[in-house]
Design a protein around this motif. Structure first.
Motif, mmCIF file in Angstrom:
data_model
loop_
_atom_site.group_PDB
_atom_site.id
_atom_site.type_symbol
_atom_site.label_atom_id
_atom_site.label_comp_id
_atom_site.label_asym_id
_atom_site.label_seq_id
_atom_site.Cartn_x
_atom_site.Cartn_y
_atom_site.Cartn_z
ATOM 1 N N SER A 61 4.153 6.936 4.113
ATOM 2 C CA SER A 61 4.458 5.798 3.247
ATOM 3 C C SER A 61 5.956 5.518 3.219
ATOM 4 O O SER A 61 6.384 4.357 3.196
ATOM 5 C CB SER A 61 3.952 6.070 1.825
ATOM 6 O OG SER A 61 2.545 6.123 1.813
ATOM 7 N N ALA A 78 2.114 14.075 1.483
ATOM 8 C CA ALA A 78 1.716 12.998 0.570
ATOM 9 C C ALA A 78 2.499 11.711 0.777
ATOM 10 O O ALA A 78 1.963 10.621 0.558
ATOM 11 C CB ALA A 78 1.878 13.460 -0.881
ATOM 12 N N GLY A 79 3.758 11.810 1.200
ATOM 13 C CA GLY A 79 4.586 10.619 1.176
ATOM 14 C C GLY A 79 5.341 10.252 2.431
ATOM 15 O O GLY A 79 6.011 9.210 2.457
ATOM 16 N N ARG A 133 1.274 4.074 -3.021
ATOM 17 C CA ARG A 133 1.016 5.495 -2.788
ATOM 18 C C ARG A 133 2.201 6.339 -3.251
ATOM 19 O O ARG A 133 2.019 7.368 -3.915
ATOM 20 C CB ARG A 133 0.751 5.731 -1.299
ATOM 21 C CG ARG A 133 0.394 7.170 -0.961
ATOM 22 C CD ARG A 133 0.009 7.308 0.492
ATOM 23 N NE ARG A 133 -0.297 8.680 0.827
ATOM 24 C CZ ARG A 133 -0.690 9.079 2.026
ATOM 25 N NH1 ARG A 133 -0.832 8.187 3.010
ATOM 26 N NH2 ARG A 133 -0.958 10.352 2.260
ATOM 27 N N CYS A 138 2.489 9.151 -6.364
ATOM 28 C CA CYS A 138 3.072 10.494 -6.229
ATOM 29 C C CYS A 138 4.138 10.732 -7.296
ATOM 30 O O CYS A 138 4.203 11.809 -7.899
ATOM 31 C CB CYS A 138 3.673 10.677 -4.835
ATOM 32 S SG CYS A 138 2.468 10.701 -3.489
ATOM 33 N N ARG A 187 0.835 -1.205 0.000
ATOM 34 C CA ARG A 187 0.000 0.000 0.000
ATOM 35 C C ARG A 187 0.873 1.260 0.000
ATOM 36 O O ARG A 187 0.623 2.207 -0.754
ATOM 37 C CB ARG A 187 -0.929 -0.015 1.214
ATOM 38 C CG ARG A 187 -1.933 1.144 1.227
ATOM 39 C CD ARG A 187 -2.809 1.108 2.467
ATOM 40 N NE ARG A 187 -3.595 -0.108 2.526
ATOM 41 C CZ ARG A 187 -3.454 -1.031 3.477
ATOM 42 N NH1 ARG A 187 -2.547 -0.882 4.434
ATOM 43 N NH2 ARG A 187 -4.213 -2.110 3.477
ATOM 44 N N HIS A 188 1.892 1.265 0.861
ATOM 45 C CA HIS A 188 2.784 2.421 0.915
ATOM 46 C C HIS A 188 3.536 2.588 -0.406
ATOM 47 O O HIS A 188 3.710 3.705 -0.904
ATOM 48 C CB HIS A 188 3.788 2.264 2.059
ATOM 49 C CG HIS A 188 3.167 2.355 3.421
ATOM 50 N ND1 HIS A 188 2.273 3.349 3.752
ATOM 51 C CD2 HIS A 188 3.325 1.591 4.539
ATOM 52 C CE1 HIS A 188 1.898 3.181 5.013
ATOM 53 N NE2 HIS A 188 2.531 2.130 5.500
#
Length: 236
Positions: free
Chosen positions: A114, A110-111, A17, A21, A13-14
């Motif tokens: 993750s 955003a990151g 994501r 980006c 999932r990370h």
């Protein structure tokens, strides 16, 4: 079968994501740097029409354009063309710090989680500790490396969790030589044989050499630290 909440699922999932980006940033870069969906000349004309407020307006607009990956040298050259080498350099620096702050903040939002999830708690904590101690100079060093994209680097630094004050301060310190170089070249666009243009090119060459040497030294130091010490010979 892997459970929904298992570490493996979380890593996927990370990773997805972060990949989303990266795809978004690359798409933006393609649109603004290759397709040229933004007309910089048109933007410059609109800013110039604002009169005395033009330097502030241009700094704000350039900061936002830089965050969507409009190339910094083009924005700096526009600043030099509009305001000359002196005022233009300060406008370029303000825009550069703004871009660095915006990009780092968005990258963190955003990151960051993750990135921590992919690194794992222990590695993430070690990296955070390193950035707290050396993040400022990491940003300064990146700004000296020739060809390193500033906005993309700022997004990466943000995802890794570098504090915003370090990002802004490092961008201010590290970007000063290049801000003058590109702004001065923009101011000299009609006569690149002028002393100002030669001075800018000389500073760019010196900065590029220092940046390449610093990057090489950092890489060598990192490799040395990653190489385990040889085990002592066993006693007979």
């Amino acid at each position: 079968m892997t459970d929904e909440g298992s570490p493996q699922t979380n890593r996927w999932r990370h990773g997805a994501r972060l990949a989303a980006c990266i795809v978004f940033l690359l798409t933006m870069f393609y649109l603004v740097a290759v397709v040229h969906v933004i007309d910089i000349n048109r933007v410059r004309d609109l800013v110039e029409a604002t009169g005395p407020a033009a330097p502030l307006v241009y700094a704000l607009v350039a900061a936002l354009l830089g965050a969507i990956l409009v190339p910094g040298p083009i924005l700096a050259a526009g600043s030099g063309l509009l305001f000359g080498p002196l005022v233009g350099t300060f406008v370029t620096l303000a825009a550069t710090v703004g871009t660095a702050t915006i990009s780092s903040y968005l990258g963190r939002r955003a990151g960051h989680q993750s990135a921590r999830g992919l690194l794992g708690p222990e590695r993430a904590d070690r990296l955070t500790a390193q950035l707290d101690r050396h993040g400022l100079w990491a940003v300064v060093g990146q700004r000296f490396i020739p060809g390193a994209p500033d906005a993309l680097s700022a997004y990466t630094f943000g995802a890794l969790g570098i504090p915003l004050w370090q990002m802004a301060t490092g961008a201010l310190i590290g970007s000063t030589p290049r801000a003058f170089v590109y702004t001065a070249l923009g101011a000299s666009i009609g006569d690149l044989s002028a002393p100002l243009a030669y001075t800018a090119i000389t500073i760019w060459c010196i900065t590029a050499i220092l940046g390449a040497l610093a990057a090489h030294r950092t890489l060598q130091t990192w490799r040395h630290r990653k190489t385990p010490d040889p085990e002592p010979p066993a006693k007979p």
